[in-house]
Design a protein around this motif. Structure first.
Motif, PDB file in Angstrom:
ATOM      1  N   ALA A  76      47.110  63.442  62.358  1.00 32.51           N
ATOM      2  CA  ALA A  76      47.741  64.289  61.874  1.00 32.51           C
ATOM      3  C   ALA A  76      46.726  65.159  61.141  1.00 32.51           C
ATOM      4  N   ILE A  77      45.976  65.101  60.174  1.00 32.79           N
ATOM      5  CA  ILE A  77      44.904  66.086  59.624  1.00 32.79           C
ATOM      6  C   ILE A  77      44.230  66.690  60.733  1.00 32.79           C
ATOM      7  N   LEU A  78      43.374  65.941  61.480  1.00 35.06           N
ATOM      8  CA  LEU A  78      42.458  66.294  62.493  1.00 35.06           C
ATOM      9  C   LEU A  78      43.180  67.323  63.257  1.00 35.06           C
ATOM     10  N   GLY A  79      44.422  67.143  63.603  1.00 40.11           N
ATOM     11  CA  GLY A  79      44.970  68.052  64.512  1.00 40.11           C
ATOM     12  C   GLY A  79      45.322  69.460  63.894  1.00 40.11           C
ATOM     13  N   LEU A  80      45.131  69.303  62.482  1.00 42.34           N
ATOM     14  CA  LEU A  80      45.395  70.817  61.893  1.00 42.34           C
ATOM     15  C   LEU A  80      44.170  71.739  61.620  1.00 42.34           C
ATOM     16  N   VAL A  81      43.165  70.855  61.777  1.00 41.64           N
ATOM     17  CA  VAL A  81      41.852  71.427  61.626  1.00 41.64           C
ATOM     18  C   VAL A  81      41.443  72.576  62.771  1.00 41.64           C
ATOM     19  N   SER A  82      41.698  72.391  63.834  1.00 42.17           N
ATOM     20  CA  SER A  82      41.344  73.514  65.037  1.00 42.17           C
ATOM     21  C   SER A  82      42.125  74.798  64.633  1.00 42.17           C
ATOM     22  N   PRO A  83      43.573  74.494  64.454  1.00 40.30           N
ATOM     23  CA  PRO A  83      44.257  75.963  64.243  1.00 40.30           C
ATOM     24  C   PRO A  83      43.924  76.479  62.894  1.00 40.30           C
ATOM     25  N   THR A 117      41.185  61.468  70.194  1.00 40.67           N
ATOM     26  CA  THR A 117      40.417  61.408  68.867  1.00 40.67           C
ATOM     27  C   THR A 117      38.971  62.083  69.179  1.00 40.67           C
ATOM     28  N   PHE A 118      38.341  61.619  70.148  1.00 40.93           N
ATOM     29  CA  PHE A 118      37.040  62.209  70.291  1.00 40.93           C
ATOM     30  C   PHE A 118      37.272  63.526  70.974  1.00 40.93           C
ATOM     31  N   ALA A 119      38.159  63.676  71.804  1.00 35.62           N
ATOM     32  CA  ALA A 119      38.480  65.402  72.379  1.00 35.62           C
ATOM     33  C   ALA A 119      38.399  65.915  71.088  1.00 35.62           C
ATOM     34  N   LYS A 120      39.416  65.704  70.164  1.00 34.13           N
ATOM     35  CA  LYS A 120      39.420  66.705  69.154  1.00 34.13           C
ATOM     36  C   LYS A 120      38.291  66.783  68.068  1.00 34.13           C
ATOM     37  N   LYS A 121      37.584  65.701  67.941  1.00 35.94           N
ATOM     38  CA  LYS A 121      36.235  65.936  67.248  1.00 35.94           C
ATOM     39  C   LYS A 121      35.401  66.772  68.115  1.00 35.94           C
ATOM     40  N   TYR A 122      35.311  66.975  69.282  1.00 38.61           N
ATOM     41  CA  TYR A 122      34.322  67.604  69.849  1.00 38.61           C
ATOM     42  C   TYR A 122      34.690  69.022  69.935  1.00 38.61           C
ATOM     43  N   SER A 123      35.924  69.318  69.817  1.00 42.73           N
ATOM     44  CA  SER A 123      36.416  70.726  69.561  1.00 42.73           C
ATOM     45  C   SER A 123      36.407  71.130  68.288  1.00 42.73           C
ATOM     46  N   LEU A 124      36.307  70.207  67.352  1.00 44.79           N
ATOM     47  CA  LEU A 124      35.998  70.624  65.718  1.00 44.79           C
ATOM     48  C   LEU A 124      34.388  70.866  65.820  1.00 44.79           C
ATOM     49  N   ILE A 125      33.615  70.157  66.485  1.00 46.10           N
ATOM     50  CA  ILE A 125      32.110  70.197  66.646  1.00 46.10           C
ATOM     51  C   ILE A 125      31.825  71.620  67.048  1.00 46.10           C
ATOM     52  N   GLY A 126      32.513  72.008  67.973  1.00 40.81           N
ATOM     53  CA  GLY A 126      32.454  73.393  68.752  1.00 40.81           C
ATOM     54  C   GLY A 126      32.541  74.585  67.847  1.00 40.81           C
ATOM     55  N   LEU A 127      33.656  74.453  67.223  1.00 39.04           N
ATOM     56  CA  LEU A 127      33.944  75.385  66.154  1.00 39.04           C
ATOM     57  C   LEU A 127      33.094  75.607  65.010  1.00 39.04           C
ATOM     58  N   ILE A 128      32.733  74.220  64.376  1.00 42.68           N
ATOM     59  CA  ILE A 128      31.607  74.222  63.441  1.00 42.68           C
ATOM     60  C   ILE A 128      30.470  74.953  64.020  1.00 42.68           C
ATOM     61  N   ILE A 172      49.608  84.095  66.269  1.00 36.13           N
ATOM     62  CA  ILE A 172      50.039  83.672  67.728  1.00 36.13           C
ATOM     63  C   ILE A 172      48.852  82.496  68.218  1.00 36.13           C
ATOM     64  N   ALA A 173      47.767  83.068  67.865  1.00 31.17           N
ATOM     65  CA  ALA A 173      46.740  82.042  68.300  1.00 31.17           C
ATOM     66  C   ALA A 173      46.709  80.571  67.640  1.00 31.17           C
ATOM     67  N   VAL A 174      47.003  80.918  66.396  1.00 31.08           N
ATOM     68  CA  VAL A 174      47.160  79.576  65.491  1.00 31.08           C
ATOM     69  C   VAL A 174      48.309  78.600  65.762  1.00 31.08           C
ATOM     70  N   ALA A 175      49.463  79.276  66.317  1.00 29.86           N
ATOM     71  CA  ALA A 175      50.397  78.558  66.711  1.00 29.86           C
ATOM     72  C   ALA A 175      50.365  77.781  67.947  1.00 29.86           C
ATOM     73  N   ILE A 176      49.449  78.605  68.838  1.00 31.90           N
ATOM     74  CA  ILE A 176      49.448  77.967  70.095  1.00 31.90           C
ATOM     75  C   ILE A 176      48.569  76.764  70.176  1.00 31.90           C
ATOM     76  N   TYR A 177      47.430  76.934  69.342  1.00 30.12           N
ATOM     77  CA  TYR A 177      46.600  75.628  69.226  1.00 30.12           C
ATOM     78  C   TYR A 177      47.239  74.633  68.276  1.00 30.12           C
ATOM     79  N   PHE A 178      48.245  75.023  67.632  1.00 30.44           N
ATOM     80  CA  PHE A 178      49.193  74.019  67.127  1.00 30.44           C
ATOM     81  C   PHE A 178      49.790  73.070  67.968  1.00 30.44           C
ATOM     82  N   ILE A 179      50.614  73.946  68.720  1.00 26.83           N
ATOM     83  CA  ILE A 179      51.465  73.597  69.950  1.00 26.83           C
ATOM     84  C   ILE A 179      50.584  72.649  70.770  1.00 26.83           C
TER      85      ILE A 179
END
Length: 268
Positions: A214-221, A8-19, A189-196
């Protein structure tokens, strides 16, 4: 104290990077080519050097900027790979420890289920901490496990801007697409790869954790898709290659950890 998931923390940091990338896109001239005279410490020492590296490798590959971007992406991932492997192992170890603690944690939560006053909640926190101490678990250790995500973020952001601010890239083609034009197929392709990739990180997690993420995992793609639809195809190419590398790295890490865990269990 709620159960903590390192992923969860890892995903949050990924999201922070994108933001952060989106925030930076609104600050300054994103179309201004970077060069030796570009002002700013980050631009001069990070973005500009990555731009030089992109152009240098492209010359080595007979002018193929696509191959240059792929090679640099893999180089970056290989450099941070030891940190990521350590982070993955730490997170998997924490997951196992939290599974052992779950019965005790559930019992404590049940005990204080109908007691919402401050004193009862403090008592519940204290009992949780005693449970952690009994099993030698530090709930804050998961934060340190996400340090590699923070270490690599400046590098990835610098490479991102180097791609956007190196005009030579836009004049070249790679595979079926123009590097300087938006490409819907490559974006998908990039979206699909990040969802996988998100699904791969969920392997081994309990159903409740999967539901929470579930919701957090959709944010990055989704964010990658939005950015890619408003950016040259060189960017989703970079994301697609990096995402594929992370998928393989995560699968290998989990396989190695499982093998080590089984070997340890057999010897004991």
């Amino acid at each position: 104290m709620e159960r903590t998931s390192v992923f969860t923390f890892a995903k949050k940091y990924s999201l922070i990077g994108l933001i952060l990338i989106i925030f930076l896109a609104g600050c300054g001239s994103i179309d201004e080519p970077v060069n030796a005279d570009t002002e700013g410490f980050f631009n001069h020492f990070f973005v500009y050097n990555f731009s030089l590296l992109i152009k240098g490798l492209a010359s080595f590959f007979n002018g193929s900027y696509g191959l240059s971007i792929i090679v640099i992406t893999l180089m970056i991932r290989l450099v941070v790979m030891p940190f990521m492997l350590k982070q993955t192992r730490s997170s998997l170890e924490m997951q196992d420890k939290m599974k052992e603690l779950k019965p005790g944690m559930d019992a404590i939560k049940k005990k204080y289920k109908d007691h919402k006053d401050r004193e009862s909640q403090m008592n519940m926190q204290q009992e949780m901490m005693k449970l952690y101490q009994k099993h030698n678990v530090n709930p804050l250790a998961s934060l340190a496990g996400c340090l590699p995500m923070l270490i690599q973020m400046p590098i990835l952001i610098a490479f991102y801007w180097a791609i956007r601010r190196t005009p030579e890239i836009a004049a070249h083609q790679f595979l079926w697409f123009d590097l300087g034009q938006t490409d819907i197929v490559l974006t998908l392709i990039a979206v699909a790869i990040y969802f996988i990739q998100f699904k791969v990180t969920q392997i081994g997690l309990e159903p409740q954790q999967k539901k929470q993420m579930a919701i957090l995992g959709l944010v990055s793609p989704v964010m990658i898709g939005i950015i890619s639809l408003n950016a040259p195809a060189a960017l989703p190419l970079y994301w697609a290659v990096g995402g594929l590398f992370i998928i393989g790295q995560t699968l290998i890490s989990k396989k190695i950890y499982l093998a080590h865990k089984n070997s340890t269990a057999e010897t004991t």
